[in-house]
Design an enzyme around this catalytic site. Sequence first.
Site, PDB file in Angstrom:
ATOM      1  N   CYS A 163      -0.279   4.019   2.154  1.00  0.00           N
ATOM      2  CA  CYS A 163      -0.115   3.960   3.846  1.00  0.00           C
ATOM      3  C   CYS A 163       1.172   4.316   3.820  1.00  0.00           C
ATOM      4  O   CYS A 163       1.492   4.752   5.209  1.00  0.00           O
ATOM      5  CB  CYS A 163      -0.516   2.499   4.024  1.00  0.00           C
ATOM      6  SG  CYS A 163      -2.075   1.946   3.184  1.00  0.00           S
ATOM      7  N   ASP A 164       2.015   3.557   3.194  1.00  0.00           N
ATOM      8  CA  ASP A 164       3.554   3.484   3.615  1.00  0.00           C
ATOM      9  C   ASP A 164       4.585   4.473   2.907  1.00  0.00           C
ATOM     10  O   ASP A 164       5.766   4.365   3.195  1.00  0.00           O
ATOM     11  CB  ASP A 164       3.906   1.976   3.693  1.00  0.00           C
ATOM     12  CG  ASP A 164       3.257   1.037   4.441  1.00  0.00           C
ATOM     13  OD1 ASP A 164       2.683   1.511   5.439  1.00  0.00           O
ATOM     14  OD2 ASP A 164       2.986  -0.005   4.098  1.00  0.00           O
ATOM     15  N   CYS A 220       0.976  -1.085  -0.024  1.00  0.00           N
ATOM     16  CA  CYS A 220       0.103  -0.044  -0.044  1.00  0.00           C
ATOM     17  C   CYS A 220       0.926   1.248  -0.063  1.00  0.00           C
ATOM     18  O   CYS A 220       1.225   1.680   1.103  1.00  0.00           O
ATOM     19  CB  CYS A 220      -0.939  -0.062   1.163  1.00  0.00           C
ATOM     20  SG  CYS A 220      -1.794   1.407   1.431  1.00  0.00           S
TER      21      CYS A 220
END
Length: 300
Positions: free
Chosen positions: A133-134, A130
């Site tokens: 997200c990261d 992701c």
Amino acid sequence: MYDIIIIGAGTAGLSAAIYGVRAGKKVLVLEAAVYGGQIINTPEIENYPGIKHISGYEFATNLYEQARDLGADVKYEKALSIETQEENKLVKTDSNEYVAKAVILATGAKNRPLGLEKEQELIGRGISYCATCDGGFYRGKVVAVNGGGNTALEDAIFLTSYCSKVYVIHRRDSFRGEEKLLETLKRKDNVEFVLSSVITKLNGTDKLESIIVENKDTKETREIEISGLFIAIGQMPENKDFADVVNLDEKGYIVGEEDCKTNELGVFVAGDTRTKAIRQLATAASDGAIAALAACEYIG
Ligand code: NAP
């Protein structure tokens, strides 16, 4: 006692909840993780009819709040089984049991792993599924994205604004993702395409340090030093828990036609987890509406 239990709070499940409660039914949505499904990780949506631009998070949150405000119950429990009890369905979760007249399976799909040695142990230490997200953890670093679909292209575009360099590794020399995304990505000056190539090895002990990439045509291998690898090679369903109730195809998707009915009376299927050709936000929402109205008709 509910009229309809929906398993999964992604776009299909929450759309089904909206149609269920608006038809006057008592609806429970069960979600094992967080609401929103896969779309929550998409930075920008611009192909949902009627909405010019919206982030995946805002879209998912709107949908969730809409379903809640209209009266759907949402519980964060993992559904483990469905049993038929005379006219009703008993759904057992990891902490409770619920009874409903009909069940809609909207379990979506999860990220497909590469299946390489060390992949699991390096998750969170260089391996991610992701980018939204990261991606922030890799500011100023060299990363790679693997895949050739819309997710890979969007991830790569997103990462070019954080990272010093983004390799895009794809097993073919043409992309499955949309031309518009590819054109945007090609305009970035910190992207390098590594095409017709597959990742064969992940190197690093405590964290990812490099990958070995093999060109499928020439069989030549190359080591690329990276801090992060974003794997975006599609999704796969996870329906093993329901395999005794509904028919699954060879890939694990729940067999259902456009009417969203399964082989089991009173059990319906909606969204990416259904056997279908096009898995899009619009088709997930469409499935949710169809499955909910089919469930309402079944309940009577
Ligand atoms: P996808 O469209 O299924 O693409 C997966 C990509 O990974 C393909 O390019 C595939 O290669 C490659 N791949 C599959 N297995 C692989 C393996 N074992 N090793 C190496 N490469 C592999 O998946 P997605 O990009 O996650 O998209 C899923 C669905 O969501 C699609 O329908 C997509 O259009 C939709 N989506 C839409 C948006 C949007 O509209 N904004 C954003 C994200 C996703 P091949 O091409 O060779 O098969």
